[in-house]
Write a protein that holds these residues in place. Sequence first.
Motif, PDB file in Angstrom:
ATOM      1  N   SER A   1     -25.964  29.377   9.855  1.00 16.02           N
ATOM      2  CA  SER A   1     -25.833  29.372   8.391  1.00 16.02           C
ATOM      3  C   SER A   1     -25.789  30.788   7.804  1.00 16.02           C
ATOM      4  N   HIS A   2     -25.280  31.716   8.562  1.00 17.05           N
ATOM      5  CA  HIS A   2     -25.204  33.095   8.066  1.00 17.05           C
ATOM      6  C   HIS A   2     -24.178  33.189   6.937  1.00 17.05           C
ATOM      7  N   THR A   3     -24.535  33.898   5.891  1.00 16.94           N
ATOM      8  CA  THR A   3     -23.633  34.069   4.764  1.00 16.94           C
ATOM      9  C   THR A   3     -23.795  35.474   4.211  1.00 16.94           C
TER      10      THR A   3
ATOM     11  N   PRO B   1     -12.242  38.943   3.577  1.00 16.54           N
ATOM     12  CA  PRO B   1     -11.724  38.060   4.623  1.00 16.54           C
ATOM     13  C   PRO B   1     -12.279  38.401   6.006  1.00 16.54           C
ATOM     14  N   GLN B   2     -12.398  39.687   6.297  1.00 14.72           N
ATOM     15  CA  GLN B   2     -12.916  40.089   7.601  1.00 14.72           C
ATOM     16  C   GLN B   2     -14.376  39.666   7.775  1.00 14.72           C
ATOM     17  N   ARG B   3     -15.161  39.843   6.716  1.00 16.69           N
ATOM     18  CA  ARG B   3     -16.574  39.477   6.774  1.00 16.69           C
ATOM     19  C   ARG B   3     -16.738  37.971   6.918  1.00 16.69           C
ATOM     20  N   LEU B   4     -15.977  37.211   6.160  1.00 11.52           N
ATOM     21  CA  LEU B   4     -16.077  35.755   6.217  1.00 11.52           C
ATOM     22  C   LEU B   4     -15.647  35.216   7.578  1.00 11.52           C
ATOM     23  N   GLU B   5     -14.625  35.799   8.153  1.00  9.81           N
ATOM     24  CA  GLU B   5     -14.177  35.348   9.476  1.00  9.81           C
ATOM     25  C   GLU B   5     -15.234  35.646  10.532  1.00  9.81           C
TER      26      GLU B   5
ATOM     27  N   ASN C   1     -12.757  32.557  -0.580  1.00  9.68           N
ATOM     28  CA  ASN C   1     -12.429  32.330   0.821  1.00  9.68           C
ATOM     29  C   ASN C   1     -11.007  31.776   0.915  1.00  9.68           C
ATOM     30  N   THR C   2     -10.078  32.653   1.263  1.00  8.30           N
ATOM     31  CA  THR C   2      -8.669  32.268   1.373  1.00  8.30           C
ATOM     32  C   THR C   2      -8.243  32.077   2.828  1.00  8.30           C
ATOM     33  N   LEU C   3      -9.205  32.122   3.731  1.00  9.56           N
ATOM     34  CA  LEU C   3      -8.888  31.997   5.145  1.00  9.56           C
ATOM     35  C   LEU C   3      -8.507  30.562   5.520  1.00  9.56           C
ATOM     36  N   PRO C   4      -7.514  30.378   6.351  1.00 13.29           N
ATOM     37  CA  PRO C   4      -7.238  29.044   6.917  1.00 13.29           C
ATOM     38  C   PRO C   4      -8.164  28.806   8.108  1.00 13.29           C
ATOM     39  N   TRP C   5      -9.460  28.777   7.820  1.00 14.48           N
ATOM     40  CA  TRP C   5     -10.471  28.750   8.883  1.00 14.48           C
ATOM     41  C   TRP C   5     -10.342  27.532   9.793  1.00 14.48           C
ATOM     42  N   TRP C   6      -9.850  26.439   9.243  1.00 13.70           N
ATOM     43  CA  TRP C   6      -9.707  25.216  10.034  1.00 13.70           C
ATOM     44  C   TRP C   6      -8.604  25.379  11.093  1.00 13.70           C
ATOM     45  N   LYS C   7      -7.671  26.309  10.857  1.00 17.35           N
ATOM     46  CA  LYS C   7      -6.644  26.611  11.853  1.00 17.35           C
ATOM     47  C   LYS C   7      -7.113  27.720  12.799  1.00 17.35           C
TER      48      LYS C   7
END
Length: 318
Positions: free
Chosen positions: A30-32, A40-44, A84-90
């Motif tokens: 659960s790190h945030t 984007p880099q941090r969120l990824e 969060n604009t990352l396509p994280w699910w992909k």
Amino acid sequence: MPNLKGTMEGLTTYRLGYVANCLTLGVGASHTCRLAGATPQRLEALTAQNLEELEQILLFNEARGIEVFRIGSSLVPFASHAVNTLPWWKTFAKTFDQLSRIARRSHQRLSLHPSPAAASLSSRHPHVRKAALAELSYGARVLDLLDAGSESRVVLHVGGAAPSREEALAAAHRFLDEMPDDLRNRITVEHDDKVWSAREVLPLAREHGIPMVGDNLHNAVLPSSPKLSLKDLVREAAATWTALDLRPKFHLASQKPDGRPGAHSDFVDPADFRAMVSALVGPADFMLEAKEKDRALFALRQLGAKRQPARGQGATAP
């Protein structure tokens, strides 16, 4: 390692689960970060770290026969926020596939539970409803990526009661009416300890064909009018699950001594545990809402093992 399911006095099967953090391992997935630092880099990087820790937790659960677990809502930080604009699910599709294989082979029932501030059914304000829909959709997507069965749900409270209880409840009904079927089939509602009692939430669940999570502590802190006994709460809440051919799920917690009403204690009081198990009308799952997380689960396993008949399956510590 045996399949660790508990029985009490030879009556009914139950499973125990815990919330988010595995204290034995010292990880929580659960790190945030602060919104200002959510690049984007941090969120990824945070998402990768959380998914790695979730794998550790699922493997820990598998090794100990734990089949009920709630994933922290920050698994993907700011997943429902515009930042969060990352396509994280992909990006992490293969990782989710691996996690799915672990969870499915070990029969782990997974869930998420956004904070009341993140997902409200009863708000009249479009921006609040839009944010709630995004948060619930994120939770449902996680469960879908994990190939979780229909018993795996996103748990949410009804929300506030402004400007009046009647208007707020009507707004909740409208929200559920307008919700896409695939999302409605991924949620479950819960009564709370401040605004909405079990007797008020049950009709909402029944009308929309969604299950309700019964909570013993909430029922004690905010009793229904007329009062709903623990036995009746368990029976009525269980029926909302079995009507959908799903195994019922309950929250089990004890009042923290000297804490505010509704504050969770470190462990579950054995008396609360016995009362909930005794009230069961069939197989069910208990999500332990205790500060000591997996340690609280192991403590109840030891208690359950001492009370099981000779033919029952025992429970062991880690």
